[in-house]
Design an enzyme around this catalytic site. Structure first.
Site, PDB file in Angstrom:
ATOM      1  N   ASP A 248      -7.040  -5.607  -3.169  1.00 55.74           N
ATOM      2  CA  ASP A 248      -7.061  -6.730  -2.770  1.00 55.74           C
ATOM      3  C   ASP A 248      -6.108  -6.708  -1.516  1.00 55.74           C
ATOM      4  OD1 ASP A 248      -7.915  -9.859  -2.821  1.00 55.74           O
ATOM      5  OD2 ASP A 248      -5.687  -9.790  -2.380  1.00 55.74           O
ATOM      6  N   ASP A 374       0.014  13.745   8.100  1.00 55.49           N
ATOM      7  CA  ASP A 374      -0.044  14.293   6.690  1.00 55.49           C
ATOM      8  C   ASP A 374      -0.189  15.709   6.844  1.00 55.49           C
ATOM      9  OD1 ASP A 374      -0.107  14.348   4.018  1.00 55.49           O
ATOM     10  OD2 ASP A 374      -2.021  12.563   3.956  1.00 55.49           O
TER      11      ASP A 374
END
Length: 671
Positions: A248, A374
């Site tokens: 959510d 990353d």
């Protein structure tokens, strides 16, 4: 503070207060750059000589006997940073853009795991390559980590400009350890996974956790947290759900903001004693095609069939409200066109996507911190990386994640990433490509200076130039202390979600009850007054700890061999499911399910009297909840699907969208 085998160390014998001074202006500063009153900072220990001016002490970082603006702690962080950047060579600017992996001795994996740093290798990297940021994957105790960190800072003080080293880490305060996603705990306080904080839904608790983790990190010498994940778990099969706050956007936004405020010490950006939060992964990482992860070549695509990319940006608004110091882009590349606010993204990995980084992140959202890639985005992905090893065990050798740029050279990848907006390259320790790019006219040196400025500004704001060392004895007292552990245990209890409680079985007093246990320490059960028996048939109740099912669909890939992929359903032959069926021999059954992904419990709930979901909990926490000493307060941070078919039919970028969830998002019973 204890040091071993290091040079003579001078301590500044300084008082905590000094008279106000009228300061002159440096050419690079302004009246606004100067502190109107000067309070002498305590440097702690240093190997550097000290300069005395107007009764105050300053470190002679470049060892020339003169007080340079960047050495003058009375100036603003901005003024000091600008002066220092002006002194950097091209090689030093490039070195600041490396975020290396701290080498350890006897490293056979190449991943940097171990209990002691390779100080000889670090000396070369710090002094000859000017690298001053590293991830640590050390797993030693806190005192050892602190001592090893201090030895690194001693090496840094020997470099030309004595730029202090920053040490980063993947999360250390949780249960699950997956190389590349989390780190060994080294005695840090043990809290539920971030999903557990989402289940509790109390932002003040998440903020408190962040503050405690901040204290533990700084005590051990960790100044950068490679967390939190603001990714949304909208694809229930995804292998990285465990580090998220669920599916959510609004719940995740609030949790991300609180997490960062705890780690950074408020919402005013980086300051003294902050741990820099690296919010990740910008953006849309949770919508992975088939749930496969983009650490792997076969999982490099994110997909947006619901045209819901904008939803995945909302949690980052919490990070920006908290003034997160750093952002890490995702490995993933979109599998089709994506346009957001009139900005069309490039179909490449996010670290190469200028519209995503410069247009959206820097432009629309005004982010002015450090963008760190990353790991290994500029490295080649060799044949074993693309196809998986044909025999033997997968390794990190030949691993790279240059998605969308696979056919480019390493030099071209560095150039494209810098042009897109990258400030630091995760896992890289060779600045030569950036130096080559400038020398060949592919990048202006001023662009490297911009990144160097952003990196150094944070070091100044954290106070590392004045006080880089830590107190080894304090690290042992701070990390994992009894108070922190007690608060962590309480969070473990609160995070549990009661999904089923037939006949009001829970809470359940011992009263001499006989219990059959599965994957639970019998000694813990006995401490609570239970009698442990050998078979379900001899028990009053069977108590089981199981995990969400998974498959290892790609065992010949480095990360595919470690990650949980595929089906979420319990099937015959699954060891946990066989134990659940065996437990039917007892009159009552309690099943506690560790959920790193949303388990399908359709064929479990008819075999259990009570079901508890947990997101990282010790046996002690479990029995506290079973006996009523603690109470489960959690609500599901994601829905639990009812079938594999409905998982396969849902849209990867849309939350709460399986057709008939067995348990909806936000579900949870209470005692």
């Amino acid at each position: 503070m204890h040091f071993s085998s290091r040079p003579v160390i001078r301590r500044s014998a300084l008082t905590a207060s000094c008279a106000a001074l009228a300061l002159g202006l440096y050419a690079c500063g302004s009246a606004d750059s100067l502190t109107p009153t000067a309070t002498q900072p305590d440097f702690g220990y240093t190997t550097l000589n000290l300069i005395t001016r107007d009764g105050l002490k300053f470190k002679d970082m470049n060892r020339n006997g003169q007080l340079e603006p960047y050495e003058d702690w009375r100036l603003s962080a901005d003024a000091r940073t600008r002066d220092l950047v002006s002194r950097l060579t091209l090689a030093e600017k490039a070195g600041l853009m490396m975020h290396g992996t701290a080498p350890v001795v006897n490293d056979t994996t190449g991943a940097g795991t171990g209990t002691a740093y390779d100080l000889a290798a670090l000396k070369t990297q710090i002094n000859e390559r000017a690298i001053s940021t590293y991830i640590t994957r050390m797993s030693g105790d806190a005192g050892t980590m602190a001592d090893q960190y201090n030895q690194i800072q001693t090496l840094a003080e020997q470099s030309r400009l004595a730029i202090p080293v920053s040490i980063s880490s993947d999360p250390r305060n949780h249960f699950q350890y997956v190389l590349g996603a989390s780190a060994g705990d080294s005695g840090f306080s043990k809290w539920p996974e971030t999903l557990g904080f989402a289940a509790i839904g109390d932002a003040s608790l998440t903020r408190k956790f962040g503050d405690i983790a901040r204290q533990e990190y700084r005590a051990a010498g960790i100044t950068v947290a490679l967390s939190p994940q603001a990714d949304l778990a909208t694809e229930p099969r995804w292998a990285r759900i465990n580090g998220t706050f669920g599916e959510d956007a609004d719940l995740t936004r609030a949790q991300v903001q609180a997490y960062i405020e705890g780690f950074q010490g408020g919402s005013n950006g980086i300051q003294t004693n902050s741990v820099i939060a690296v919010v990740k992964h910008w953006a849309g990482y949770g919508a992975q095609k088939s749930g496969f992860d983009s650490h792997n070549y076969y999982g490099r695509y994110a997909t947006y069939p619901g045209n819901n990319f904008a939803y995945h940006l909302r949690p980052f608004e919490g990070a920006f409200a908290a003034r997160a110091g750093s952002v890490m882009p995702t490995y993933s590349e979109p599998d089709g066109p994506v346009t957001i606010d009139g900005i069309a993204l490039d179909q490449v990995g996010a670290a190469y996507d200028k519209p995503l980084l410069t247009g959206l992140l820097r432009g629309k959202y005004g982010f002015d911190g450090v963008i760190v890639s990353d790991w290994l985005i500029a490295s080649d992905c060799d044949a074993n990386c693309v196809n998986g090893v044909s025999s033997g065990t997968p390794s990190f050798v030949g691993l790279g994640m240059p998605w969308g740029m696979e056919s480019a050279t390493r030099l071209q990848r560095f150039v494209r990433a810098v042009e897109a907006g990258i400030d630091q390259f995760g896992g890289e320790d060779d600045p030569g490509f950036l130096i080559q790019a400038v020398n060949q006219g592919l990048l202006p040196e001023s662009r490297l200076a911009d990144s160097a400025y952003r990196v150094l500004l944070q070091k100044f704001r954290q106070g590392l130039f004045e006080h880089p060392y830590v107190d080894v004895s304090a690290a042992s007292r701070t990390v994992g202390n009894a108070d922190f552990q007690a608060q962590a245990l309480d969070a473990q209890r609160r995070a549990m979600v009661l999904l089923q409680n037939n006949d009001k079985l829970l809470p359940m007093t011992a009263c001499g009850k006989k219990v059959w246990l599965y994957d639970i320490d019998p000694a813990v059960a006995r401490q609570y007054g239970y009698q442990v028996v050998d078979t379900p048939q001899a028990a009053d109740v069977a108590i089981l700890r199981v995990s969400t099912p998974y498959e290892t669909l790609h065992p010949n890939y480095t990360f595919g061999a470690m990650q949980h992929e595929g089906s979420l359903a319990y099937v015959d032959g699954n060891a946990d499911y066989e134990a659940i069926k065996q437990a039917a021999g007892a009159p009552k059954q309690i099943v506690s399910v560790y959920m790193d992904r949303p388990a399908i419990l359709t064929n479990v709930r008819d075999k259990a009297t009570a079901i508890l979901a947990n997101f990282g909990a010790s046996d002690t926490a479990l029995f506290d909840v079973l006996t009523g000493k603690g109470r489960p307060q959690g609500k599901l941070p994601f829905e639990l699907p009812s079938s594999t078919a409905e998982v396969e039919a849902q849209l990867a970028d849309v939350p709460h969208d399986t057709a008939h969830p067995l348990y909806p998002f936000g579900y949870g019973l209470t005692y």
